[in-house]
Design a protein around this motif. Structure first.
Motif, PDB file in Angstrom:
ATOM      1  N   SER A  34       0.813  -1.218   0.000  1.00 10.51           N
ATOM      2  CA  SER A  34       0.000   0.000   0.000  1.00 10.51           C
ATOM      3  C   SER A  34       0.846   1.269   0.000  1.00 10.51           C
ATOM      4  N   ASP A  35       2.128   1.163   0.366  1.00 14.38           N
ATOM      5  CA  ASP A  35       3.005   2.331   0.289  1.00 14.38           C
ATOM      6  C   ASP A  35       3.931   2.263  -0.930  1.00 14.38           C
ATOM      7  N   GLY A  36       3.563   1.426  -1.889  1.00 15.76           N
ATOM      8  CA  GLY A  36       4.258   1.394  -3.170  1.00 15.76           C
ATOM      9  C   GLY A  36       5.540   0.591  -3.205  1.00 15.76           C
ATOM     10  N   MET A  37       5.811  -0.181  -2.163  1.00 15.89           N
ATOM     11  CA  MET A  37       7.044  -0.969  -2.120  1.00 15.89           C
ATOM     12  C   MET A  37       6.908  -2.240  -2.964  1.00 15.89           C
ATOM     13  N   MET A  38       8.011  -2.616  -3.585  1.00 13.26           N
ATOM     14  CA  MET A  38       8.094  -3.839  -4.365  1.00 13.26           C
ATOM     15  C   MET A  38       7.880  -5.039  -3.442  1.00 13.26           C
ATOM     16  N   THR A  39       7.229  -6.069  -3.966  1.00 16.70           N
ATOM     17  CA  THR A  39       7.013  -7.291  -3.186  1.00 16.70           C
ATOM     18  C   THR A  39       7.683  -8.475  -3.878  1.00 16.70           C
ATOM     19  N   GLY A  40       7.869  -9.532  -3.130  1.00 16.19           N
ATOM     20  CA  GLY A  40       8.412 -10.758  -3.703  1.00 16.19           C
ATOM     21  C   GLY A  40       7.520 -11.299  -4.800  1.00 16.19           C
ATOM     22  N   ARG A  41       6.228 -11.174  -4.614  1.00 16.55           N
ATOM     23  CA  ARG A  41       5.278 -11.636  -5.638  1.00 16.55           C
ATOM     24  C   ARG A  41       5.480 -10.872  -6.947  1.00 16.55           C
ATOM     25  N   GLN A  42       5.709  -9.586  -6.838  1.00 15.03           N
ATOM     26  CA  GLN A  42       5.928  -8.744  -8.014  1.00 15.03           C
ATOM     27  C   GLN A  42       7.213  -9.144  -8.738  1.00 15.03           C
ATOM     28  N   ILE A  43       8.280  -9.328  -7.978  1.00 18.35           N
ATOM     29  CA  ILE A  43       9.554  -9.741  -8.580  1.00 18.35           C
ATOM     30  C   ILE A  43       9.393 -11.099  -9.250  1.00 18.35           C
ATOM     31  N   ALA A  44       8.723 -12.033  -8.589  1.00 16.79           N
ATOM     32  CA  ALA A  44       8.508 -13.370  -9.159  1.00 16.79           C
ATOM     33  C   ALA A  44       7.706 -13.297 -10.457  1.00 16.79           C
ATOM     34  N   TYR A  45       6.719 -12.413 -10.510  1.00 17.67           N
ATOM     35  CA  TYR A  45       5.898 -12.250 -11.713  1.00 17.67           C
ATOM     36  C   TYR A  45       6.754 -11.854 -12.914  1.00 17.67           C
ATOM     37  N   TYR A  46       7.601 -10.854 -12.739  1.00 19.95           N
ATOM     38  CA  TYR A  46       8.448 -10.388 -13.841  1.00 19.95           C
ATOM     39  C   TYR A  46       9.580 -11.369 -14.138  1.00 19.95           C
ATOM     40  N   LEU A  47      10.114 -11.989 -13.117  1.00 19.03           N
ATOM     41  CA  LEU A  47      11.187 -12.952 -13.323  1.00 19.03           C
ATOM     42  C   LEU A  47      10.698 -14.134 -14.148  1.00 19.03           C
ATOM     43  N   GLU A  48       9.483 -14.565 -13.916  1.00 19.41           N
ATOM     44  CA  GLU A  48       8.924 -15.672 -14.698  1.00 19.41           C
ATOM     45  C   GLU A  48       8.826 -15.307 -16.177  1.00 19.41           C
ATOM     46  N   ARG A  49       8.512 -14.061 -16.468  1.00 16.22           N
ATOM     47  CA  ARG A  49       8.450 -13.624 -17.877  1.00 16.22           C
ATOM     48  C   ARG A  49       9.837 -13.658 -18.507  1.00 16.22           C
ATOM     49  N   ALA A  50      10.846 -13.196 -17.777  1.00 16.30           N
ATOM     50  CA  ALA A  50      12.216 -13.217 -18.305  1.00 16.30           C
ATOM     51  C   ALA A  50      12.680 -14.659 -18.511  1.00 16.30           C
ATOM     52  N   ASP A  80      14.031   7.331  -2.051  1.00 21.32           N
ATOM     53  CA  ASP A  80      15.126   6.360  -1.988  1.00 21.32           C
ATOM     54  C   ASP A  80      14.697   5.070  -1.290  1.00 21.32           C
ATOM     55  N   ASP A  81      13.683   5.143  -0.449  1.00 24.51           N
ATOM     56  CA  ASP A  81      13.187   3.940   0.232  1.00 24.51           C
ATOM     57  C   ASP A  81      12.664   2.899  -0.752  1.00 24.51           C
ATOM     58  N   HIS A  82      12.226   3.339  -1.915  1.00 22.78           N
ATOM     59  CA  HIS A  82      11.684   2.424  -2.920  1.00 22.78           C
ATOM     60  C   HIS A  82      12.772   1.729  -3.743  1.00 22.78           C
ATOM     61  N   LEU A  83      13.974   2.240  -3.716  1.00 19.46           N
ATOM     62  CA  LEU A  83      15.035   1.730  -4.590  1.00 19.46           C
ATOM     63  C   LEU A  83      15.474   0.290  -4.335  1.00 19.46           C
ATOM     64  N   PRO A  84      15.604  -0.185  -3.107  1.00 14.18           N
ATOM     65  CA  PRO A  84      16.089  -1.561  -2.915  1.00 14.18           C
ATOM     66  C   PRO A  84      15.265  -2.612  -3.659  1.00 14.18           C
ATOM     67  N   GLY A  85      13.960  -2.466  -3.678  1.00 12.61           N
ATOM     68  CA  GLY A  85      13.116  -3.421  -4.400  1.00 12.61           C
ATOM     69  C   GLY A  85      13.378  -3.401  -5.893  1.00 12.61           C
ATOM     70  N   PHE A  86      13.563  -2.202  -6.444  1.00 13.46           N
ATOM     71  CA  PHE A  86      13.848  -2.092  -7.876  1.00 13.46           C
ATOM     72  C   PHE A  86      15.224  -2.654  -8.211  1.00 13.46           C
ATOM     73  N   ILE A  87      16.180  -2.432  -7.327  1.00 16.78           N
ATOM     74  CA  ILE A  87      17.522  -2.982  -7.541  1.00 16.78           C
ATOM     75  C   ILE A  87      17.456  -4.509  -7.553  1.00 16.78           C
ATOM     76  N   GLN A  88      16.715  -5.070  -6.623  1.00 22.03           N
ATOM     77  CA  GLN A  88      16.551  -6.529  -6.570  1.00 22.03           C
ATOM     78  C   GLN A  88      15.870  -7.051  -7.839  1.00 22.03           C
ATOM     79  N   LEU A  89      14.844  -6.358  -8.297  1.00 18.90           N
ATOM     80  CA  LEU A  89      14.135  -6.750  -9.520  1.00 18.90           C
ATOM     81  C   LEU A  89      15.059  -6.719 -10.732  1.00 18.90           C
ATOM     82  N   VAL A  90      15.770  -5.631 -10.904  1.00 18.24           N
ATOM     83  CA  VAL A  90      16.655  -5.480 -12.064  1.00 18.24           C
ATOM     84  C   VAL A  90      17.728  -6.563 -12.066  1.00 18.24           C
ATOM     85  N   LYS A  91      18.330  -6.812 -10.916  1.00 17.97           N
ATOM     86  CA  LYS A  91      19.350  -7.858 -10.835  1.00 17.97           C
ATOM     87  C   LYS A  91      18.777  -9.218 -11.217  1.00 17.97           C
TER      88      LYS A  91
END
Length: 130
Positions: A34-50, A80-91
């Motif tokens: 609800s505060d816009g932070m990346m979740t594991g579910r979100q990363i898994a969704y995009y990772l599956e596409r890759a 900047d609080d939002h960046l760690p999730g995006f860094i994890q996703l990109v990696k």
């Protein structure tokens, strides 16, 4: 005969090298917190596409400010609080061989205070008819 011989060949978009020509457009998952932070579910969704072979992924519309969220669980890159999730996703996407870009967004008058908890900010004082 393959009518699309270039689909699985590497390509370039400007300076960006992509492993193939398969492109995923932005899809609003609403998997963020609800505060816009990346979740594991979100990363898994995009990772599956890759992993499935998408060479170029466009990450969903992402709010650049809290008052610009279109939905309650929209991803944000507003601090900047939002960046760690995006860094994890990109990696994760890069490790799977894909490339990822982001679609930034501000919903403007297309949102409501009920969604954001803040006053609506947009280029027009006229409420959105939708």
């Amino acid at each position: 005969m393959n009518p699309y011989p270039h689909v699985f060949r590497p390509g370039r978009i400007g300076a960006l090298e992509v492993p193939n020509r398969i492109v995923m457009p932005p899809m609003a998952t609403n998997y963020a917190t609800s505060d816009g932070m990346m979740t594991g579910r979100q990363i898994a969704y995009y990772l599956e596409r890759a992993r499935g072979g998408v060479g170029y992924i466009t990450f969903e519309h992402t709010a650049v400010a809290p008052e610009g969220r279109a939905t309650p669980n929209m991803a944000m890159i507003a601090s900047d609080d939002h960046l760690p999730g995006f860094i994890q996703l990109v990696k994760a996407i890069h490790q799977a061989g894909g490339k990822i870009v982001i679609q930034i967004n501000h919903a403007g008058r297309g949102t409501t205070s009920a969604v954001t908890g803040l006053p609506v900010v947009g280029p027009s004082p006229i409420p959105c008819p939708v």
